[in-house]
Structure formats: C-alpha cells, structure tokens
Design a protein around this motif. Sequence first.
Motif, PDB file in Angstrom:
ATOM      1  N   LYS A 235      -4.263  -0.557  -0.402  1.00 48.58           N
ATOM      2  CA  LYS A 235      -5.368   0.340  -0.080  1.00 48.58           C
ATOM      3  C   LYS A 235      -6.291  -0.279   0.958  1.00 48.58           C
ATOM      4  CE  LYS A 235      -5.342   1.982  -4.823  1.00 48.58           C
ATOM      5  NZ  LYS A 235      -6.092   2.069  -6.064  1.00 48.58           N
ATOM      6  N   ILE A 236      -6.785   0.560   1.867  1.00 47.48           N
ATOM      7  CA  ILE A 236      -7.761   0.150   2.872  1.00 47.48           C
ATOM      8  C   ILE A 236      -9.037   0.952   2.633  1.00 47.48           C
ATOM      9  CG2 ILE A 236      -8.326   0.193   5.351  1.00 47.48           C
ATOM     10  CD1 ILE A 236      -6.208  -1.876   4.580  1.00 47.48           C
ATOM     11  N   SER A 237     -10.154   0.284   2.657  1.00 44.46           N
ATOM     12  CA  SER A 237     -11.453   0.935   2.509  1.00 44.46           C
ATOM     13  C   SER A 237     -12.277   0.682   3.764  1.00 44.46           C
ATOM     14  CB  SER A 237     -12.194   0.365   1.300  1.00 44.46           C
ATOM     15  OG  SER A 237     -13.494   0.894   1.240  1.00 44.46           O
ATOM     16  N   THR A 238     -13.101   1.649   4.118  1.00 43.94           N
ATOM     17  CA  THR A 238     -14.003   1.452   5.257  1.00 43.94           C
ATOM     18  C   THR A 238     -15.406   1.093   4.797  1.00 43.94           C
ATOM     19  OG1 THR A 238     -14.574   3.799   5.321  1.00 43.94           O
ATOM     20  CG2 THR A 238     -12.762   3.071   6.744  1.00 43.94           C
ATOM     21  N   GLY A 239     -15.633   1.122   3.492  1.00 41.46           N
ATOM     22  CA  GLY A 239     -16.963   0.841   2.982  1.00 41.46           C
ATOM     23  C   GLY A 239     -17.870   2.057   2.998  1.00 41.46           C
ATOM     24  N   SER A 240     -17.297   3.218   3.247  1.00 42.06           N
ATOM     25  CA  SER A 240     -18.065   4.456   3.247  1.00 42.06           C
ATOM     26  C   SER A 240     -18.738   4.648   1.895  1.00 42.06           C
ATOM     27  CB  SER A 240     -17.124   5.644   3.521  1.00 42.06           C
ATOM     28  OG  SER A 240     -17.695   6.846   3.068  1.00 42.06           O
ATOM     29  N   PRO A 241     -19.980   5.150   1.878  1.00 48.21           N
ATOM     30  CA  PRO A 241     -20.644   5.367   0.588  1.00 48.21           C
ATOM     31  C   PRO A 241     -19.948   6.440  -0.253  1.00 48.21           C
ATOM     32  CG  PRO A 241     -21.945   6.299   2.378  1.00 48.21           C
ATOM     33  CD  PRO A 241     -20.833   5.513   3.007  1.00 48.21           C
ATOM     34  N   TRP A 242     -19.138   7.282   0.385  1.00 48.08           N
ATOM     35  CA  TRP A 242     -18.460   8.359  -0.345  1.00 48.08           C
ATOM     36  C   TRP A 242     -17.213   7.870  -1.073  1.00 48.08           C
ATOM     37  CZ3 TRP A 242     -19.267  10.469   4.981  1.00 48.08           C
ATOM     38  CH2 TRP A 242     -20.495  11.108   5.087  1.00 48.08           C
ATOM     39  N   GLU A 243     -16.596   6.798  -0.610  1.00 45.70           N
ATOM     40  CA  GLU A 243     -15.331   6.349  -1.200  1.00 45.70           C
ATOM     41  C   GLU A 243     -15.446   6.074  -2.708  1.00 45.70           C
ATOM     42  OE1 GLU A 243     -13.544   3.243   1.161  1.00 45.70           O
ATOM     43  OE2 GLU A 243     -13.556   4.500   2.943  1.00 45.70           O
ATOM     44  N   PRO A 244     -16.416   5.272  -3.170  1.00 45.61           N
ATOM     45  CA  PRO A 244     -16.482   5.023  -4.614  1.00 45.61           C
ATOM     46  C   PRO A 244     -16.978   6.238  -5.408  1.00 45.61           C
ATOM     47  CG  PRO A 244     -18.261   3.870  -3.495  1.00 45.61           C
ATOM     48  CD  PRO A 244     -17.369   4.442  -2.429  1.00 45.61           C
ATOM     49  N   ILE A 245     -17.807   7.075  -4.805  1.00 45.86           N
ATOM     50  CA  ILE A 245     -18.323   8.256  -5.499  1.00 45.86           C
ATOM     51  C   ILE A 245     -17.212   9.269  -5.733  1.00 45.86           C
ATOM     52  CG2 ILE A 245     -19.887  10.244  -5.306  1.00 45.86           C
ATOM     53  CD1 ILE A 245     -21.760   8.355  -3.654  1.00 45.86           C
ATOM     54  N   VAL A 246     -16.464   9.548  -4.675  1.00 48.09           N
ATOM     55  CA  VAL A 246     -15.394  10.546  -4.752  1.00 48.09           C
ATOM     56  C   VAL A 246     -14.129   9.945  -5.356  1.00 48.09           C
ATOM     57  CG1 VAL A 246     -13.970  12.131  -3.382  1.00 48.09           C
ATOM     58  CG2 VAL A 246     -16.385  11.819  -2.802  1.00 48.09           C
ATOM     59  N   GLY A 247     -13.943   8.647  -5.153  1.00 52.38           N
ATOM     60  CA  GLY A 247     -12.761   7.969  -5.688  1.00 52.38           C
ATOM     61  C   GLY A 247     -11.568   8.084  -4.763  1.00 52.38           C
ATOM     62  N   TYR A 248     -11.729   7.640  -3.530  1.00 52.16           N
ATOM     63  CA  TYR A 248     -10.612   7.676  -2.584  1.00 52.16           C
ATOM     64  C   TYR A 248     -10.627   6.439  -1.705  1.00 52.16           C
ATOM     65  CZ  TYR A 248     -13.616   8.963   1.392  1.00 52.16           C
ATOM     66  OH  TYR A 248     -14.555   8.962   2.393  1.00 52.16           O
ATOM     67  N   SER A 249      -9.539   6.261  -0.973  1.00 52.51           N
ATOM     68  CA  SER A 249      -9.396   5.157  -0.025  1.00 52.51           C
ATOM     69  C   SER A 249      -9.244   5.738   1.373  1.00 52.51           C
ATOM     70  CB  SER A 249      -8.151   4.327  -0.352  1.00 52.51           C
ATOM     71  OG  SER A 249      -8.260   3.751  -1.628  1.00 52.51           O
ATOM     72  N   ARG A 250      -9.604   4.974   2.387  1.00 49.58           N
ATOM     73  CA  ARG A 250      -9.413   5.413   3.771  1.00 49.58           C
ATOM     74  C   ARG A 250      -7.930   5.629   4.048  1.00 49.58           C
ATOM     75  NH1 ARG A 250     -11.057   8.329   5.999  1.00 49.58           N
ATOM     76  NH2 ARG A 250     -13.112   7.508   5.691  1.00 49.58           N
ATOM     77  N   ALA A 251      -7.125   4.666   3.586  1.00 52.17           N
ATOM     78  CA  ALA A 251      -5.687   4.779   3.803  1.00 52.17           C
ATOM     79  C   ALA A 251      -4.963   4.028   2.700  1.00 52.17           C
ATOM     80  CB  ALA A 251      -5.310   4.207   5.160  1.00 52.17           C
ATOM     81  N   ILE A 252      -3.744   4.483   2.413  1.00 52.19           N
ATOM     82  CA  ILE A 252      -2.905   3.835   1.420  1.00 52.19           C
ATOM     83  C   ILE A 252      -1.489   3.734   1.977  1.00 52.19           C
ATOM     84  CG2 ILE A 252      -1.815   4.031  -0.847  1.00 52.19           C
ATOM     85  CD1 ILE A 252      -4.301   5.375  -1.873  1.00 52.19           C
ATOM     86  N   ARG A 253      -0.899   2.551   1.788  1.00 46.40           N
ATOM     87  CA  ARG A 253       0.509   2.371   2.132  1.00 46.40           C
ATOM     88  C   ARG A 253       1.302   2.243   0.840  1.00 46.40           C
ATOM     89  NH1 ARG A 253       3.470  -1.580   6.533  1.00 46.40           N
ATOM     90  NH2 ARG A 253       5.590  -1.113   5.814  1.00 46.40           N
ATOM     91  N   CYS A 254       2.301   3.102   0.698  1.00 47.18           N
ATOM     92  CA  CYS A 254       3.243   3.055  -0.419  1.00 47.18           C
ATOM     93  C   CYS A 254       4.624   2.917   0.186  1.00 47.18           C
ATOM     94  CB  CYS A 254       3.177   4.324  -1.262  1.00 47.18           C
ATOM     95  SG  CYS A 254       1.634   4.550  -2.137  1.00 47.18           S
ATOM     96  N   GLY A 255       5.188   1.717   0.083  1.00 45.83           N
ATOM     97  CA  GLY A 255       6.477   1.491   0.721  1.00 45.83           C
ATOM     98  C   GLY A 255       6.350   1.618   2.225  1.00 45.83           C
ATOM     99  N   ASN A 256       7.115   2.526   2.796  1.00 50.69           N
ATOM    100  CA  ASN A 256       7.059   2.684   4.251  1.00 50.69           C
ATOM    101  C   ASN A 256       6.238   3.900   4.690  1.00 50.69           C
ATOM    102  OD1 ASN A 256       8.948   4.609   3.401  1.00 50.69           O
ATOM    103  ND2 ASN A 256      10.099   4.464   5.298  1.00 50.69           N
ATOM    104  N   VAL A 257       5.514   4.512   3.751  1.00 55.87           N
ATOM    105  CA  VAL A 257       4.685   5.678   4.068  1.00 55.87           C
ATOM    106  C   VAL A 257       3.213   5.298   4.019  1.00 55.87           C
ATOM    107  CG1 VAL A 257       4.040   8.014   3.352  1.00 55.87           C
ATOM    108  CG2 VAL A 257       6.418   7.266   3.162  1.00 55.87           C
ATOM    109  N   ILE A 258       2.488   5.706   5.047  1.00 55.91           N
ATOM    110  CA  ILE A 258       1.038   5.489   5.088  1.00 55.91           C
ATOM    111  C   ILE A 258       0.363   6.846   5.206  1.00 55.91           C
ATOM    112  CG2 ILE A 258      -0.906   4.514   6.379  1.00 55.91           C
ATOM    113  CD1 ILE A 258       1.047   2.330   7.369  1.00 55.91           C
ATOM    114  N   GLU A 259      -0.603   7.078   4.334  1.00 58.89           N
ATOM    115  CA  GLU A 259      -1.421   8.287   4.379  1.00 58.89           C
ATOM    116  C   GLU A 259      -2.848   7.870   4.707  1.00 58.89           C
ATOM    117  OE1 GLU A 259      -0.457  11.397   4.043  1.00 58.89           O
ATOM    118  OE2 GLU A 259       1.543  11.180   3.174  1.00 58.89           O
ATOM    119  N   VAL A 260      -3.425   8.524   5.710  1.00 57.48           N
ATOM    120  CA  VAL A 260      -4.813   8.258   6.084  1.00 57.48           C
ATOM    121  C   VAL A 260      -5.639   9.476   5.691  1.00 57.48           C
ATOM    122  CG1 VAL A 260      -6.420   7.636   7.922  1.00 57.48           C
ATOM    123  CG2 VAL A 260      -4.049   6.816   8.014  1.00 57.48           C
TER     124      VAL A 260
END
Length: 129
Positions: A6-31
């Motif tokens: 998981k990659i985080s940008t430190g956005s104040p919304w990330e911990p409130i909403v519960g999401y990450s800027r981007a996630i890599r699972c195997g060879n797939v990356i979702e931003v």
Amino acid sequence: MINRIKISTGSPWEPIVGYSRAIRCGNVIEVAGTTAMKDGAVVGKDDAYAQTKYILEVIQAALEQLGSSMSDVVRTRMFVTDISRWEEIGKAHGEFFKEIRPVATMVEVKSLIEADLLVEIEAQAIVEE
C-alpha cells in the motif's frame, strides 16, 4: 491471501475514509481517485489542464513507488465536473499517454469532494512479475 503493498500520500481523508492512494497486488496496481489537492489546497484552481497534469504527476509518483511506471497503465477513468472542458483535460492526459494509449473513460459528474476540484482520475496498471 494476496500480498498487498500500500502507498499513502498522507491525505487527511485516507484514514477517515479507510483507503490507500495505491495498492499493488501481484502484478496489478490500482490507483485511487486522485484530485489536485496539495497540503489542503486545490492546485490549479479553475484550470482543468493544470489540475489534470498535477493529478497525473501524483499518479506517476505512486506507480513509481510500487515499482511501475506510466507505461504500465492500461486504464484511466476521468471524472470531470464540466465535460465541455474535455479538450483541456484531454491535452494533459495526452502529454502523459500519447504513446501508451491506455483505455480511457471520461464522464461528467455533478461534483467532487471539494467545490474547486474539476477533475478526479483513477488508474490501473499491470506490470511484469
């Protein structure tokens, strides 16, 4: 279970909403949906081109942190508050993806999380393992 990086940008919304800027699972990356916010302020107020360019730079940085690059992007989704400004948005998108040419969607939405935001973009990349 698939290993998630998981990659985080430190956005104040990330911990409130519960999401990450981007996630890599195997060879797939979702931003995640990315907007032109920096340190709580809108970058490029009333400038759809500037907002799009900034967003794509943020996406590029997230991909690089996960061992990828823009050349691995296979899809983008652009949510815009005024579809009549598609050329400004498309110009910036083309500067990053002219040769890569991922599938892309651009749809008009009523609004984004902040009134001055004009564009939000998601991306998906597939990398070689």
